[in-house]
Design a protein around this motif. Structure first.
Motif, PDB file in Angstrom:
ATOM      1  N   THR A 881      -5.703  -3.693  20.864  1.00 16.47           N
ATOM      2  CA  THR A 881      -4.524  -3.706  19.940  1.00 16.47           C
ATOM      3  C   THR A 881      -4.263  -5.076  19.845  1.00 16.47           C
ATOM      4  OG1 THR A 881      -3.077  -3.744  21.771  1.00 16.47           O
ATOM      5  CG2 THR A 881      -3.527  -1.718  21.166  1.00 16.47           C
ATOM      6  N   PRO A 882      -3.484  -5.348  18.460  1.00 15.45           N
ATOM      7  CA  PRO A 882      -3.007  -6.674  18.258  1.00 15.45           C
ATOM      8  C   PRO A 882      -2.407  -7.553  19.310  1.00 15.45           C
ATOM      9  CG  PRO A 882      -2.137  -5.462  16.422  1.00 15.45           C
ATOM     10  CD  PRO A 882      -2.730  -4.596  17.757  1.00 15.45           C
ATOM     11  N   ASN A 883      -1.485  -6.775  20.279  1.00 16.92           N
ATOM     12  CA  ASN A 883      -1.146  -7.236  21.676  1.00 16.92           C
ATOM     13  C   ASN A 883      -1.985  -7.560  22.365  1.00 16.92           C
ATOM     14  OD1 ASN A 883       1.904  -7.420  20.689  1.00 16.92           O
ATOM     15  ND2 ASN A 883       2.072  -5.384  21.424  1.00 16.92           N
ATOM     16  N   ASP A 884      -3.132  -7.029  22.568  1.00 13.93           N
ATOM     17  CA  ASP A 884      -4.308  -7.349  23.380  1.00 13.93           C
ATOM     18  C   ASP A 884      -4.836  -8.592  22.870  1.00 13.93           C
ATOM     19  OD1 ASP A 884      -3.749  -5.270  25.184  1.00 13.93           O
ATOM     20  OD2 ASP A 884      -5.194  -3.610  23.760  1.00 13.93           O
ATOM     21  N   LEU A 885      -5.158  -8.540  21.562  1.00 11.55           N
ATOM     22  CA  LEU A 885      -5.773  -9.932  20.912  1.00 11.55           C
ATOM     23  C   LEU A 885      -4.972 -10.955  21.167  1.00 11.55           C
ATOM     24  CD1 LEU A 885      -6.924  -8.341  17.361  1.00 11.55           C
ATOM     25  CD2 LEU A 885      -8.275  -8.911  19.498  1.00 11.55           C
ATOM     26  N   ARG A 886      -3.749 -10.791  21.269  1.00 11.49           N
ATOM     27  CA  ARG A 886      -2.677 -11.994  21.306  1.00 11.49           C
ATOM     28  C   ARG A 886      -2.995 -12.544  22.944  1.00 11.49           C
ATOM     29  NH1 ARG A 886       3.880 -11.834  20.320  1.00 11.49           N
ATOM     30  NH2 ARG A 886       4.135 -14.039  20.583  1.00 11.49           N
ATOM     31  N   LEU A 887      -3.198 -11.315  23.715  1.00 15.16           N
ATOM     32  CA  LEU A 887      -3.166 -12.116  25.232  1.00 15.16           C
ATOM     33  C   LEU A 887      -4.532 -12.708  25.407  1.00 15.16           C
ATOM     34  CD1 LEU A 887      -2.576 -11.861  28.073  1.00 15.16           C
ATOM     35  CD2 LEU A 887      -3.402  -9.401  28.231  1.00 15.16           C
ATOM     36  N   CYS A 888      -5.687 -12.115  24.569  1.00 14.63           N
ATOM     37  CA  CYS A 888      -7.063 -12.693  24.827  1.00 14.63           C
ATOM     38  C   CYS A 888      -6.936 -14.225  24.321  1.00 14.63           C
ATOM     39  CB  CYS A 888      -7.972 -11.939  23.870  1.00 14.63           C
ATOM     40  SG  CYS A 888      -8.318 -10.286  24.437  1.00 14.63           S
ATOM     41  N   ALA A 889      -5.945 -14.494  23.124  1.00 18.46           N
ATOM     42  CA  ALA A 889      -5.891 -15.832  22.571  1.00 18.46           C
ATOM     43  C   ALA A 889      -5.259 -16.735  23.633  1.00 18.46           C
ATOM     44  CB  ALA A 889      -5.136 -15.644  21.238  1.00 18.46           C
ATOM     45  N   TYR A 890      -4.192 -16.126  24.389  1.00 19.54           N
ATOM     46  CA  TYR A 890      -3.650 -17.069  25.268  1.00 19.54           C
ATOM     47  C   TYR A 890      -4.578 -17.230  26.447  1.00 19.54           C
ATOM     48  CZ  TYR A 890       0.427 -16.257  22.864  1.00 19.54           C
ATOM     49  OH  TYR A 890       1.771 -16.303  21.896  1.00 19.54           O
ATOM     50  N   LEU A 891      -5.330 -16.244  26.938  1.00 15.80           N
ATOM     51  CA  LEU A 891      -6.436 -16.097  27.712  1.00 15.80           C
ATOM     52  C   LEU A 891      -7.466 -17.294  27.501  1.00 15.80           C
ATOM     53  CD1 LEU A 891      -6.652 -12.867  29.346  1.00 15.80           C
ATOM     54  CD2 LEU A 891      -5.566 -14.655  30.506  1.00 15.80           C
ATOM     55  N   ARG A 892      -7.859 -17.489  26.021  1.00 19.89           N
ATOM     56  CA  ARG A 892      -8.963 -18.238  25.663  1.00 19.89           C
ATOM     57  C   ARG A 892      -8.370 -19.839  25.702  1.00 19.89           C
ATOM     58  NH1 ARG A 892     -14.118 -17.920  24.073  1.00 19.89           N
ATOM     59  NH2 ARG A 892     -14.515 -19.598  22.230  1.00 19.89           N
ATOM     60  N   LEU A 893      -7.087 -19.830  25.873  1.00 15.82           N
ATOM     61  CA  LEU A 893      -6.542 -21.240  25.951  1.00 15.82           C
ATOM     62  C   LEU A 893      -6.489 -21.474  27.443  1.00 15.82           C
ATOM     63  CD1 LEU A 893      -3.898 -21.408  23.174  1.00 15.82           C
ATOM     64  CD2 LEU A 893      -5.943 -22.539  23.142  1.00 15.82           C
ATOM     65  N   ASN A 894      -6.967 -20.475  28.346  1.00 19.85           N
ATOM     66  CA  ASN A 894      -6.825 -20.719  29.835  1.00 19.85           C
ATOM     67  C   ASN A 894      -5.506 -20.925  30.300  1.00 19.85           C
ATOM     68  OD1 ASN A 894      -8.205 -20.831  32.004  1.00 19.85           O
ATOM     69  ND2 ASN A 894      -8.650 -23.139  32.043  1.00 19.85           N
ATOM     70  N   LEU A 895      -4.542 -20.174  29.776  1.00 20.55           N
ATOM     71  CA  LEU A 895      -2.921 -20.158  30.126  1.00 20.55           C
ATOM     72  C   LEU A 895      -2.996 -19.359  31.362  1.00 20.55           C
ATOM     73  CD1 LEU A 895      -1.170 -20.183  26.728  1.00 20.55           C
ATOM     74  CD2 LEU A 895      -1.808 -22.157  28.279  1.00 20.55           C
ATOM     75  N   SER A 896      -2.042 -19.655  32.362  1.00 20.14           N
ATOM     76  CA  SER A 896      -1.971 -18.739  33.331  1.00 20.14           C
ATOM     77  C   SER A 896      -1.040 -17.808  33.083  1.00 20.14           C
ATOM     78  CB  SER A 896      -1.252 -19.674  34.616  1.00 20.14           C
ATOM     79  OG  SER A 896      -0.106 -20.104  34.061  1.00 20.14           O
ATOM     80  N   SER A 897      -0.616 -16.693  33.944  1.00 21.04           N
ATOM     81  CA  SER A 897       0.008 -15.567  33.729  1.00 21.04           C
ATOM     82  C   SER A 897       1.496 -16.112  33.460  1.00 21.04           C
ATOM     83  CB  SER A 897       0.233 -14.842  34.739  1.00 21.04           C
ATOM     84  OG  SER A 897      -1.238 -14.003  34.815  1.00 21.04           O
ATOM     85  N   LYS A 898       1.891 -17.009  34.179  1.00 27.72           N
ATOM     86  CA  LYS A 898       3.348 -17.687  34.167  1.00 27.72           C
ATOM     87  C   LYS A 898       3.457 -18.414  32.773  1.00 27.72           C
ATOM     88  CE  LYS A 898       6.200 -20.649  36.976  1.00 27.72           C
ATOM     89  NZ  LYS A 898       6.460 -21.485  37.850  1.00 27.72           N
ATOM     90  N   GLU A 899       2.348 -19.003  32.440  1.00 27.64           N
ATOM     91  CA  GLU A 899       2.573 -19.529  31.100  1.00 27.64           C
ATOM     92  C   GLU A 899       2.444 -18.688  29.601  1.00 27.64           C
ATOM     93  OE1 GLU A 899       0.337 -23.745  31.983  1.00 27.64           O
ATOM     94  OE2 GLU A 899      -0.934 -22.162  31.432  1.00 27.64           O
ATOM     95  N   VAL A 911       2.868  -9.555  32.702  1.00 32.81           N
ATOM     96  CA  VAL A 911       1.503 -10.364  32.330  1.00 32.81           C
ATOM     97  C   VAL A 911       0.451  -9.764  32.908  1.00 32.81           C
ATOM     98  CG1 VAL A 911       0.220 -12.406  31.597  1.00 32.81           C
ATOM     99  CG2 VAL A 911       2.825 -12.155  31.153  1.00 32.81           C
ATOM    100  N   GLU A 912       0.408  -9.468  34.176  1.00 30.79           N
ATOM    101  CA  GLU A 912      -0.635  -9.116  35.171  1.00 30.79           C
ATOM    102  C   GLU A 912      -1.156  -7.656  34.886  1.00 30.79           C
ATOM    103  OE1 GLU A 912      -2.655 -10.819  37.254  1.00 30.79           O
ATOM    104  OE2 GLU A 912      -1.480 -12.560  36.759  1.00 30.79           O
ATOM    105  N   VAL A 913       0.040  -6.843  34.552  1.00 36.93           N
ATOM    106  CA  VAL A 913      -0.238  -5.673  34.067  1.00 36.93           C
ATOM    107  C   VAL A 913      -1.014  -5.469  33.009  1.00 36.93           C
ATOM    108  CG1 VAL A 913       0.774  -3.291  33.386  1.00 36.93           C
ATOM    109  CG2 VAL A 913       1.598  -4.582  35.153  1.00 36.93           C
ATOM    110  N   LYS A 914      -0.737  -6.354  31.623  1.00 36.72           N
ATOM    111  CA  LYS A 914      -1.226  -6.556  30.720  1.00 36.72           C
ATOM    112  C   LYS A 914      -2.857  -6.841  30.803  1.00 36.72           C
ATOM    113  CE  LYS A 914       2.277  -6.990  27.126  1.00 36.72           C
ATOM    114  NZ  LYS A 914       1.578  -5.991  26.223  1.00 36.72           N
ATOM    115  N   ARG A 915      -3.012  -7.555  31.648  1.00 38.73           N
ATOM    116  CA  ARG A 915      -4.316  -8.088  31.994  1.00 38.73           C
ATOM    117  C   ARG A 915      -5.272  -7.004  32.618  1.00 38.73           C
ATOM    118  NH1 ARG A 915      -4.825 -14.239  33.020  1.00 38.73           N
ATOM    119  NH2 ARG A 915      -6.197 -13.731  34.589  1.00 38.73           N
ATOM    120  N   TYR A 916      -4.653  -6.419  33.429  1.00 37.36           N
ATOM    121  CA  TYR A 916      -5.203  -5.210  33.941  1.00 37.36           C
ATOM    122  C   TYR A 916      -5.675  -4.105  32.994  1.00 37.36           C
ATOM    123  CZ  TYR A 916      -6.265  -1.272  36.961  1.00 37.36           C
ATOM    124  OH  TYR A 916      -6.974  -0.118  37.470  1.00 37.36           O
TER     125      TYR A 916
END
Length: 937
Positions: A881-899, A911-916
């Motif tokens: 989903t778009p929210n998933d893609l948004r999370l992927c973008a943040y993970l691409r930037l190597n951001l932590s769950s807290k960030e 955030v952890e749940v979304k990652r899961y």
């Protein structure tokens, strides 16, 4: 008187005769031995050709001598050659059962023609031909049995026979005579023998020769001297030499051009008689000859007498200007000085003083008391002074009176205006001798100068010059009494010199050494070189600086390598005459620095040598024409063989025939005249060579071209008027001939064409290869440029990415900070008592936290930094989903769950749940890291 006493008296007379003859002044004798002419000892006959070459009949054959070298032509059938006579250009010879002639070919080689065989003459067994004469066109060959008369015009012959032994044949004027033992003397008339003298004397005695004597016949017998045949009677020729002739056995004789007679004996050498029959001189083995047995005599064109000997060949220079006194026994020694005084000839030698009566054949006698070295003899005012190693002697006839025993005297000089005083040069300085009455005594030594004074000359009354060859020239001023030296100065205008000398001539003081003759200039007070006098030492001929004056003839004498020179006043001009006597140092046998010469009589002078002396008669020195001849020309092969070449034709030789030799000569037979030669080879050596005594020249490895060989000669100062020449050419080597040059040109053209074609092809290939290489290089360079450009672009893109990443990071951090800030405000507002007024504020905050514009801005920045990542993730996982893609973008930037939590406006747990859930959707294994997976896409 008994027969025994008579024989003793004869022996005594002969001994006296020999003693007197041993003191003779004899003409020079040239001696040629077998080691020089390379033939047998015995020589039987002599003759001379038109070119002055001398021919001699030898046991081995025919000898030819050109003045420089000997050539032997073996006799026919290897028999002994007995006779030779040159007639025109033919050399007639006679030998054992053979006679004929030799003729020179174009190669200068003599070739033999046998007349004995050509004429088919009847043979007489063991016949030998001993003499050959010519008369008109007839040649007469004489054996002991007969005379063969050969007619040169028609090649016919006649034979004149003899009943008994035919001893000899004689030519008197235009008549031919011969002797037949036991018969008498015959004359050949019209080819027949006519008896003319039948005296018992000529029947039993061997007749040696016959001459015309004032219209009468002069007959010489072997053992009984001369007889005159007049009015059919033989009578003794009454001469002073009859006693001598009765004691010798004469084998042959000739009449000389001056009408004197030369008699060759069996064992007593040669006797020379004057035209009147008086003895002139007698030469034998004890005083000049190499052998006493004279087998033949011959007078050549220059009046030299050739002696064919039983052992060797001699040539007596009877017309020589020189007469030799040879001290063979060493009785006299080396002559240092000579002088004629009161009709005596005195010789000062290293053994003492000797004398004899002037113009006599007397033995030299010793002057008692003069043992030792004599340095000089001086005649002053009627007194003869002898300068001796032991002092000074006064000589009177055969006695010597010692004036003063000093430490050696060099010489005596007169003192101007002081007739009773003389200056003595001694080993330790200068002394004065004084005449008191008739006696000479030692007066004083000149004090203040102790240098040996061999040469001393008085310039004026009180100036004395002394020359010392090792110390130089000294100028000495003495007092008026000649007792002491006032001043001594060493002369700086000339150097010292070995064998130098000093003397006065024509009132001029001369000094001579290796740099020339110097005159003393009184005005300049210095010696100056005299170019005229110095001419005598031109061309490096200096050997000694000794100068001598003969006061009787006013001649100045000096001595060079090439001869003896004298200078005298010119007859028609003030310029002195310089004359040279060709008597080289190598021949005159003198000591350098001690040469000496004295006047004897008229134009006769005596030159002292190491073995006696030489008498020089200037009247006999005749300027003669010197003629040089090229004798042989030969080319030398690789094996050093000499192939003769014709002189009559210009030589044309192959290139390998490039070593050419020449021999040349001057037919000069004077012992004391030495021929020198100078050559030039035009085409190679254009300058004349140095003068040399060598009579041959070899030119090796001459290059191709045209040459002209020239040679000339000189004897003394007389240079040959003729220059002998020979022209020849040496061909080019085969590789430089015209044909080969044409071949070379054609070959060169072909090579050029082939080379040109080859190089055209080669360069074409090279050009094509170069173009291909350049093309590849250009392509490589273009590729490299593209790569560099791409690299630059990549670097720029990378830089842009980095810039975008920085911008993305900045924007992300700005969003995070903004959202964290808004969440902090929101949380603070929530903790405040809620009222309705705050809710709108909280909504505004929530609205800003969920602002899609921020996401769009982030998404745009993210796509610029990491182009197509979201498309790739969407394409790979279409379920996101778009929210998933948004999370992927943040993970691409190597951001932590807290960030990420503030960016999504959720808690970190959410955030952890979304990652899961995202992992589930991506179907990632449990062990795989979600962040790493996203970073690797």
């Amino acid at each position: 008187m008994s027969h025994f006493n008579f024989r003793v008296l004869k022996v005594f007379i002969l001994l006296l005769l020999h003693m007197s003859m041993s003191a003779q002044e004899l003409p020079p004798v040239q001696i040629f031995g077998t080691d020089q002419y390379n033939a047998d000892n015995q020589n039987w006959s002599v003759s001379q050709s038109q070119d002055n070459h001398v021919f001699i009949a030898n046991n081995k054959g025919l000898l030819e001598f050109n003045g420089e070298s000997w050539v032997l032509y073996p006799s026919p059938d290897e028999t002994i050659m007995r006779a030779v006579n040159v007639i025109d250009d033919l050399v007639f010879t006679g030998s054992y059962m053979e006679f004929g002639f030799w003729k020179r070919d174009d190669f200068s080689v003599l070739n033999y023609t046998s007349l004995y065989k050509e004429l088919d003459i009847p043979i007489v067994e063991d016949e030998q031909f001993w003499n050959i004469l010519n008369l008109d066109n007839f040649v007469l060959f004489q054996s002991l049995d007969r005379i063969i008369i050969y007619n040169r015009n028609d090649a016919t012959f006649k034979i004149v026979t003899s009943k008994n032994t035919l001893t000899k044949i004689f030519k008197v004027e235009n008549a031919i005579y011969f002797q037949s033992i036991q018969e008498g003397i015959f004359k050949i008339e019209n080819g027949k023998a006519q008896l003319v003298i039948d005296s018992e004397l000529v029947k039993t005695n061997v007749v040696v020769n016959m001459f015309d004597q004032d219209g009468e016949l002069l007959v010489l017998t072997q053992n009984d001297g001369f007889y005159i045949y007049s009015e059919n009677i033989l009578k003794k020729w009454n001469i002073a030499s009859n006693e001598l002739l009765s004691q010798v056995s004469v084998y042959n004789s000739i009449r000389l051009k001056d009408n004197s007679l030369a008699l060759g004996t069996i064992s007593n050498g040669v006797i020379y008689l004057k035209p009147n029959g008086d003895l002139s001189y007698h030469i034998n083995q004890s005083n000049g000859l190499s052998n006493n047995t004279i087998l033949a005599l011959f007078e050549d064109k220059d009046q030299n007498i050739w002696l064919a000997l039983d052992n060797g060949i001699n040539c007596v220079n009877t017309n020589s200007p020189f007469r030799i006194y040879s001290d063979r026994a060493g009785t006299i020694g080396t002559v240092y000085s000579s002088l004629v005084f009161n009709n005596y000839l005195y010789l000062g030698t290293n053994q003492g003083l000797f004398y004899k009566t002037e113009n006599s054949n007397d033995e030299f006698k010793f002057v008692k008391g003069t043992q030792g070295q004599v340095w000089s003899l001086t005649k002053l005012n009627g007194t003869l002074f002898c300068a001796h190693n032991t002092g000074t002697y006064i000589i009177s006839n055969d006695t010597a009176q010692l004036v003063e025993r000093t430490y050696g005297t060099w010489g005596i000089k007169s003192i101007p205006n002081q007739d009773n005083l003389v200056l003595q040069g001694s080993y330790n300085g200068l002394n004065i001798l004084e005449r008191i009455g008739e006696e000479w005594t030692f007066r004083n030594k000149i004090e203040g100068f102790n240098i040996s004074s061999r040469y001393a000359e008085i310039l004026d009354e009180n100036i004395i010059f002394v020359s010392h060859e090792y110390k130089g020239v000294f100028k000495i001023k003495v007092n008026a009494q000649f007792s002491e030296v006032i001043s001594v100065a060493k002369e700086s205008s000339v150097d010292k010199g070995i064998h130098s000398s000093l003397l006065k001539f024509d009132d001029q003081l001369l000094y001579n050494y290796k740099d020339g003759v110097f005159k003393y200039d009184i005005a300049a007070q210095a010696f100056e070189r005299d170019s005229l006098y110095s001419e005598v030492f031109r061309d490096q001929t200096y050997t000694s600086g000794k100068l001598m004056v003969t006061p009787e003839t006013s001649k100045l004498w000096c001595f060079s390598k090439e001869g003896i020179n004298y200078i005298e006043s010119g007859a028609l001009s003030a310029r002195p005459n310089i004359e040279t006597i060709a008597l080289p140092k190598s021949i005159r046998n003198s000591m350098d620095g001690f040469e000496n010469i004295s006047h004897i009589d008229r134009e006769t002078y005596l030159f002292g040598s190491s073995s006696g002396y030489i008498v020089i008669d200037l009247n006999k020195i005749i300027k003669k024409e010197v003629k040089v001849l090229i004798n042989t020309i030969a080319r030398q092969t690789i094996n050093n063989d000499h192939i003769p070449i014709s002189k009559t034709e210009a030589g044309k030789f192959g290139n390998e025939e490039n070593t050419i030799s020449f021999t040349f000569s001057v037919a000069e037979f004077q012992k004391y005249l030495e021929a020198e030669y100078q050559y030039q080879l035009e085409g190679s050596y254009d300058d004349w060579s140095m003068w040399s005594t060598s009579s041959s020249e070899l030119f090796k490895n001459l290059s191709y071209g045209d040459y002209t060989f020239k040679v000339r000669a000189r004897i003394g100062d007389d240079i040959s008027k003729n220059i002998e020449t020979y022209s020849f050419s040496i061909a080019k080597p085969w590789y430089l001939t015209t044909i080969m040059i044409i071949i070379y040109v054609l070959a060169f053209i072909i090579i050029v064409l082939v080379t040109h074609t080859f190089y055209r092809r080669y360069y074409k290939r090279q050009r094509e290869s170069l173009l291909e290489t350049n093309k590849r290089e250009l392509e490589l360079k273009a590729l490299e440029s593209d790569q560099q450009l791409m690299q630059v672009k990549n670097e720029k893109l990378q830089q842009d990415i980095e810039n975008k990443n920085r911008e993305l990071a900045i924007s992300t951090m700005s969003l995070i900070k903004k959202n964290e800030f808004l969440n902090s405000i929101k949380e603070e507002l929530k903790n405040v008592n809620q009222n309705n007024e705050l809710k709108p504020v909280i909504k505004i905050i929530d609205k800003n936290l969920n602002n899609t514009d921020d996401w769009k801005f982030f998404q745009e920045a993210f796509n610029n930094a990491d182009k197509d990542f979201l498309k790739k993730v969407k394409a790979k996982h279409p379920m996101l989903t778009p929210n998933d893609l948004r999370l992927c973008a943040y993970l691409r930037l190597n951001l932590s769950s807290k960030e990420i939590a503030p960016l999504l406006n959720i808690s970190s747990r959410s955030v952890e749940v979304k990652r899961y859930r995202l992992r589930k959707k991506m179907e990632l294994p449990h062990e795989s890291s979600l962040t790493n997976y996203i970073l690797e896409i």
